[in-house]
Design an enzyme around this catalytic site. Sequence first.
Site, PDB file in Angstrom:
ATOM      1  N   LYS A   2       0.822  -1.219   0.000  1.00 46.00           N
ATOM      2  CA  LYS A   2       0.000   0.000   0.000  1.00 46.00           C
ATOM      3  C   LYS A   2       0.853   1.265   0.000  1.00 46.00           C
ATOM      4  O   LYS A   2       0.579   2.203  -0.731  1.00 46.00           O
ATOM      5  CB  LYS A   2      -0.895   0.052   1.249  1.00 46.00           C
ATOM      6  N   ARG A  11      -9.275   0.907   9.057  1.00 41.28           N
ATOM      7  CA  ARG A  11      -8.787  -0.424   9.377  1.00 41.28           C
ATOM      8  C   ARG A  11      -9.799  -1.200  10.198  1.00 41.28           C
ATOM      9  O   ARG A  11      -9.534  -2.343  10.577  1.00 41.28           O
ATOM     10  CB  ARG A  11      -7.508  -0.290  10.203  1.00 41.28           C
ATOM     11  N   ARG A  40      11.698  -6.129   4.634  1.00 40.03           N
ATOM     12  CA  ARG A  40      11.479  -4.683   4.466  1.00 40.03           C
ATOM     13  C   ARG A  40      12.417  -3.881   5.363  1.00 40.03           C
ATOM     14  O   ARG A  40      12.632  -4.203   6.511  1.00 40.03           O
ATOM     15  CB  ARG A  40      10.030  -4.333   4.824  1.00 40.03           C
ATOM     16  N   ARG A  83      11.820  -1.818  11.055  1.00 38.36           N
ATOM     17  CA  ARG A  83      10.821  -1.438  12.060  1.00 38.36           C
ATOM     18  C   ARG A  83      10.658  -2.561  13.067  1.00 38.36           C
ATOM     19  O   ARG A  83      10.651  -3.723  12.705  1.00 38.36           O
ATOM     20  CB  ARG A  83       9.470  -1.163  11.375  1.00 38.36           C
ATOM     21  N   ARG A 113       0.258  -8.941  13.625  1.00 37.22           N
ATOM     22  CA  ARG A 113      -0.358  -7.937  12.743  1.00 37.22           C
ATOM     23  C   ARG A 113      -1.259  -8.601  11.713  1.00 37.22           C
ATOM     24  O   ARG A 113      -2.306  -8.076  11.367  1.00 37.22           O
ATOM     25  CB  ARG A 113       0.721  -7.121  12.052  1.00 37.22           C
TER      26      ARG A 113
HETATM   27  P1  ADP Z   1       1.409  -1.866   8.092  1.00 37.50           P
HETATM   28  O1  ADP Z   1       0.266  -1.512   7.171  1.00 37.50           O
HETATM   29  O2  ADP Z   1       2.629  -2.257   7.354  1.00 37.50           O
HETATM   30  O3  ADP Z   1       1.021  -2.796   9.193  1.00 37.50           O
HETATM   31  P2  ADP Z   1       1.329   0.818   9.182  1.00 37.50           P
HETATM   32  O4  ADP Z   1       2.517   1.677   9.110  1.00 37.50           O
HETATM   33  O5  ADP Z   1       0.169   1.129   8.315  1.00 37.50           O
HETATM   34  O6  ADP Z   1       1.881  -0.635   8.914  1.00 37.50           O
HETATM   35  O7  ADP Z   1       0.785   0.743  10.688  1.00 37.50           O
HETATM   36  C1  ADP Z   1       1.637   0.476  11.781  1.00 37.50           C
HETATM   37  C2  ADP Z   1       0.829   0.404  13.068  1.00 37.50           C
HETATM   38  O8  ADP Z   1       0.165   1.657  13.318  1.00 37.50           O
HETATM   39  C3  ADP Z   1      -0.308  -0.619  13.079  1.00 37.50           C
HETATM   40  O9  ADP Z   1       0.128  -1.914  13.381  1.00 37.50           O
HETATM   41  C4  ADP Z   1      -1.219  -0.028  14.161  1.00 37.50           C
HETATM   42  O10 ADP Z   1      -0.706  -0.278  15.450  1.00 37.50           O
HETATM   43  C5  ADP Z   1      -1.116   1.457  13.908  1.00 37.50           C
HETATM   44  N1  ADP Z   1      -2.162   1.924  12.957  1.00 37.50           N
HETATM   45  C6  ADP Z   1      -1.962   2.401  11.691  1.00 37.50           C
HETATM   46  N2  ADP Z   1      -3.141   2.738  11.095  1.00 37.50           N
HETATM   47  C7  ADP Z   1      -4.105   2.448  12.001  1.00 37.50           C
HETATM   48  C8  ADP Z   1      -5.532   2.555  11.991  1.00 37.50           C
HETATM   49  N3  ADP Z   1      -6.211   3.022  10.915  1.00 37.50           N
HETATM   50  N4  ADP Z   1      -6.200   2.174  13.109  1.00 37.50           N
HETATM   51  C9  ADP Z   1      -5.560   1.715  14.195  1.00 37.50           C
HETATM   52  N5  ADP Z   1      -4.226   1.586  14.268  1.00 37.50           N
HETATM   53  C10 ADP Z   1      -3.494   1.939  13.198  1.00 37.50           C
END
Ligand code: ADP
Length: 208
Positions: free
Chosen positions: A13, A88, A122, A152, A163
């Site tokens: 994404k 999400r 990654r 990360r 996750r």
């Molecule tokens: P990825 O999509 O690779 O898991 P992100 O950078 O999008 O990583 O998100 C990292 C973390 O940030 C998630 O695991 C969560 O803890 C938090 N997070 C991101 N977006 C949301 C969301 N829309 N709602 C709740 N938590 C979120």
Amino acid sequence: MKIILLGAPGSGKGTLAKKISNDFHIPQISTGDLFRAIVKEDSPLGQKVKSLIDKGQLVPDDVTIEIVKKRTAEEDCRNGYILDGFPRTIDQAKALEKLTHIDSIILVDLSFDTIIKRLSSRRTCPACGEIYSLLNYTSSECEKCGAKLIQRDDDKPDVIQNRLEVYEKNTAPLINFYSDRLFKVSSEGTPDETYKSVKTFLESSEAK
Ligand code: ADP
Ligand code: ZN
């Protein structure tokens, strides 16, 4: 143009969002990036968010919806934006429906095997946010700004598993929620191949 990118962690994404952002001149709004910036501030909220991210758990809906409301109200969002990582949960999607009309919803589709391979290889640039893969990038420094790349904490194997479970339980139901208006693209190929079909789709919906 307002766009949602849906997909599991590691589905590509973020990479796709950056390409759309460049070509269509609309900002990428990554809630993950917004949260990582909050964590750096070292406030009480930052500490709470950090402990959730480190475990691979979601930040509560009310906090998340609030930061998206604030961010999308900024000046650079007047012509649209790309939501990367939001919504999400079903409740986030319902809150978003109250906030605005979304033009396009794109599902970035990838098999679980490939997701795990990609997430564990990654690396990210802590300075500019660029994303790299050890599968095709061998230097330990960012090509754009020279900073030393990091893995990360939540890209480490035990957190990846968590996750993906959180995704299945909370986020995958959004595929049904949006089923009548979803554009699905496979991300098994190269980033450029994925982007090419997304670009064609966006241009045709823009022309309508
Ligand atoms: P990825 O999509 O690779 O898991 P992100 O950078 O999008 O990583 O998100 C990292 C973390 O940030 C998630 O695991 C969560 O803890 C938090 N997070 C991101 N977006 C949301 C969301 N829309 N709602 C709740 N938590 C979120
Ligand atoms: Zn960089």
